[in-house]
Design a protein around this motif. Sequence first.
Motif, PDB file in Angstrom:
ATOM      1  N   ASP A  48       8.576   5.238  -8.916  1.00  0.00           N
ATOM      2  CA  ASP A  48       8.233   6.041  -7.980  1.00  0.00           C
ATOM      3  C   ASP A  48       8.760   8.284  -8.424  1.00  0.00           C
ATOM      4  O   ASP A  48       7.889   9.033  -7.999  1.00  0.00           O
ATOM      5  CB  ASP A  48       9.587   7.057  -7.104  1.00  0.00           C
ATOM      6  CG  ASP A  48       9.605   5.484  -5.798  1.00  0.00           C
ATOM      7  OD1 ASP A  48       8.483   4.801  -5.908  1.00  0.00           O
ATOM      8  OD2 ASP A  48      10.501   5.472  -4.980  1.00  0.00           O
ATOM      9  N   GLU A  51       5.164   9.004  -9.717  1.00  0.00           N
ATOM     10  CA  GLU A  51       4.087   9.139  -8.612  1.00  0.00           C
ATOM     11  C   GLU A  51       3.874  10.231  -8.665  1.00  0.00           C
ATOM     12  O   GLU A  51       2.781  10.733  -8.106  1.00  0.00           O
ATOM     13  CB  GLU A  51       4.084   7.780  -7.989  1.00  0.00           C
ATOM     14  CG  GLU A  51       3.062   7.973  -7.091  1.00  0.00           C
ATOM     15  CD  GLU A  51       3.173   7.116  -5.623  1.00  0.00           C
ATOM     16  OE1 GLU A  51       3.705   6.208  -6.263  1.00  0.00           O
ATOM     17  OE2 GLU A  51       2.248   6.877  -4.127  1.00  0.00           O
ATOM     18  N   ASN A  80      -3.432   6.644   1.997  1.00  0.00           N
ATOM     19  CA  ASN A  80      -2.392   5.857   0.900  1.00  0.00           C
ATOM     20  C   ASN A  80      -1.166   6.331   0.781  1.00  0.00           C
ATOM     21  O   ASN A  80       0.375   6.749   1.061  1.00  0.00           O
ATOM     22  CB  ASN A  80      -2.379   5.218  -0.138  1.00  0.00           C
ATOM     23  CG  ASN A  80      -2.410   5.801  -1.643  1.00  0.00           C
ATOM     24  OD1 ASN A  80      -2.753   6.945  -0.870  1.00  0.00           O
ATOM     25  ND2 ASN A  80      -1.837   5.290  -2.576  1.00  0.00           N
ATOM     26  N   THR A  84       1.306   4.909   4.466  1.00  0.00           N
ATOM     27  CA  THR A  84       1.883   3.987   3.904  1.00  0.00           C
ATOM     28  C   THR A  84       3.242   4.249   3.252  1.00  0.00           C
ATOM     29  O   THR A  84       4.009   4.181   2.850  1.00  0.00           O
ATOM     30  CB  THR A  84       1.774   3.019   2.741  1.00  0.00           C
ATOM     31  OG1 THR A  84       0.844   3.618   1.722  1.00  0.00           O
ATOM     32  CG2 THR A  84       0.429   2.120   3.637  1.00  0.00           C
ATOM     33  N   LYS A  85       3.205   5.457   2.188  1.00  0.00           N
ATOM     34  CA  LYS A  85       4.017   5.949   1.477  1.00  0.00           C
ATOM     35  C   LYS A  85       3.835   7.902   1.049  1.00  0.00           C
ATOM     36  O   LYS A  85       3.512   8.339   1.047  1.00  0.00           O
ATOM     37  CB  LYS A  85       3.781   5.763   0.010  1.00  0.00           C
ATOM     38  CG  LYS A  85       4.764   5.252  -0.957  1.00  0.00           C
ATOM     39  CD  LYS A  85       4.893   4.671  -1.893  1.00  0.00           C
ATOM     40  CE  LYS A  85       6.102   4.409  -2.720  1.00  0.00           C
ATOM     41  NZ  LYS A  85       5.842   4.034  -4.356  1.00  0.00           N
ATOM     42  N   MET A 155       9.771  12.441  -2.366  1.00  0.00           N
ATOM     43  CA  MET A 155       9.699  11.140  -1.724  1.00  0.00           C
ATOM     44  C   MET A 155      11.007  10.071  -1.083  1.00  0.00           C
ATOM     45  O   MET A 155      11.800  10.345  -1.967  1.00  0.00           O
ATOM     46  CB  MET A 155       8.346  10.013  -2.703  1.00  0.00           C
ATOM     47  CG  MET A 155       7.583   9.040  -2.162  1.00  0.00           C
ATOM     48  SD  MET A 155       7.642   7.482  -3.512  1.00  0.00           S
ATOM     49  CE  MET A 155       5.992   8.569  -3.891  1.00  0.00           C
ATOM     50  N   GLY A 159      11.563   3.336   0.580  1.00  0.00           N
ATOM     51  CA  GLY A 159      10.838   2.165   0.453  1.00  0.00           C
ATOM     52  C   GLY A 159      11.837   1.140  -0.822  1.00  0.00           C
ATOM     53  O   GLY A 159      12.104   0.022  -0.608  1.00  0.00           O
ATOM     54  N   ARG A 160      11.978   2.271  -1.897  1.00  0.00           N
ATOM     55  CA  ARG A 160      12.770   1.560  -2.813  1.00  0.00           C
ATOM     56  C   ARG A 160      14.240   0.848  -2.885  1.00  0.00           C
ATOM     57  O   ARG A 160      14.571  -0.678  -2.114  1.00  0.00           O
ATOM     58  CB  ARG A 160      12.811   1.465  -3.875  1.00  0.00           C
ATOM     59  CG  ARG A 160      13.700   3.108  -4.414  1.00  0.00           C
ATOM     60  CD  ARG A 160      13.764   3.333  -5.798  1.00  0.00           C
ATOM     61  NE  ARG A 160      14.759   4.929  -5.387  1.00  0.00           N
ATOM     62  CZ  ARG A 160      14.427   5.882  -5.455  1.00  0.00           C
ATOM     63  NH1 ARG A 160      13.164   6.502  -5.086  1.00  0.00           N
ATOM     64  NH2 ARG A 160      14.968   6.579  -5.456  1.00  0.00           N
TER      65      ARG A 160
END
Length: 464
Positions: A48, A51, A80, A84-85, A155, A159-160
């Motif tokens: 993450d 990114e 995206n 999505t993220k 972020m 997600g994680r």
Amino acid sequence: MFLKYLIDHTKTLGFKVSAWYSTFYIISSFFLFGITYYFISVTLTNQDHEEIFLELSEIASVYENNGIKAVENFISQSDNLSRTKPLFIRIADDENKTIQIFNKKFWGNFNISFIENFLLDNSKKWLQIDDFDRKYVLDVTSTQLSNGQWIQVGMSSEGRVKILNNLSKIFIVIMILLFVIGLIGGIFLSYLTLRPIRNVIESVQSIEVGKMAKKLPRPMTGDELDELTELFNHMIENINRLILNMKNSLDNVAHDLRTPLTRLRNLAEMALLENSQKDTQINALQTCLEESDQILKILDTIMDISEAESGSMNIDLKVENISKLSERIIDMYQIVADEKKVKINSSIPDRLELMIDATRIGQVIANVFDNAIKFTPAEGTIDFAIFPDNNKIKIVIKDTGIGIPKEDLPKIWNRLYRGDQSRTSKGFGLGLSIAKGIVEAHHGKIELDSEPNKGTTFTIALPK
Ligand code: ADP
């Protein structure tokens, strides 16, 4: 049937072993899972962060070159990123006052206004903002542009965290399944493995007192349980033999005491007859005394044998010259041997010393010698030899007498056992039993070798 076994046998060895094994397995699995969880979590966080760094440098260059509108376009084009993220993107002035926050709708749950309180620097440090539910964290990093403004990209950890939560759930389900399978499988395996032990238990339970003839069926697997069953059968055999010996001994004692006791009674009766003379009465009393002594001797010897066999015989060990002891015994028997026309050959070294109870060992040699003379007809020979052999001293008494039939050999050491041919000679069948008891109490061994009508050889081996 298996389920019934499972419920009934929670206290059994099989259940306990399986439960311990499964628990140990679960603990080590948790430990392994902990390590795996930690490494996956670090990897996901690093991914993450990488990114975010990538997006930060891209967005910074878009903003510096083409302004705020270009950033908006960049975000809406990048499907995206927005769906999505989503990324948290913020532009602030040189005093960290917000100029614009993009994708604001995604960050309603986070206290993003708090970000203005941070003191920004360019060292790529991570700012962390919790959400109101304290479930996720917003990781934010910043870079300063040439005009002094700040660009921040961040972020959510959602997600994680979701991936890790799912992993934990899957792990727990797998662990429960494995625990149950391990436990049931372990119990089933131990049910199979311990079946021979249950057979042993059932067979032992079925053996009633006094009915020990039954043997356990051997699994013939060659393993420890097979060995145990064999040992158990061997033990039953020994117990049976002991019980039989005891029974025979008791029968024999009763039988052997009956004759002298009847004689004693008859004598007393005769002495009490009204017209009996004083001399007759005195004679009767004397014979009574002799008979009583005889009975006491038998009983004493039987008790001595019991003591020797149970290991509680009192042995007074001293260094003794066993050569001299043997010579004395041979001298004692020489007259009887001469009378019977039996020749004695002896081979005795001058001096041979040994730690023994001389009285008891003398009794052993005398008993064996007495038998040799008793069971050797005229013109026969008795060879007596004593010699050291490795760490032992051996005493060998060999006669050319009537010998012992093969089938009688195992019974020869039993108390009160007398061979058929010796019924007429005097003796109570205790000589060899006490001899064996005494030799074994000295940690020695007494053995015999015999052939009917040829002779018998007794070998006594005593440790030095
Ligand atoms: P006993 O008092 O009858 O001699 P033992 O215990 O000394 O009792 O011997 C038991 C039996 O062993 C004897 O009755 C006899 O049948 C046999 N036996 C012992 N020694 C000899 C021997 N040297 N030759 C033949 N038979 C023997």
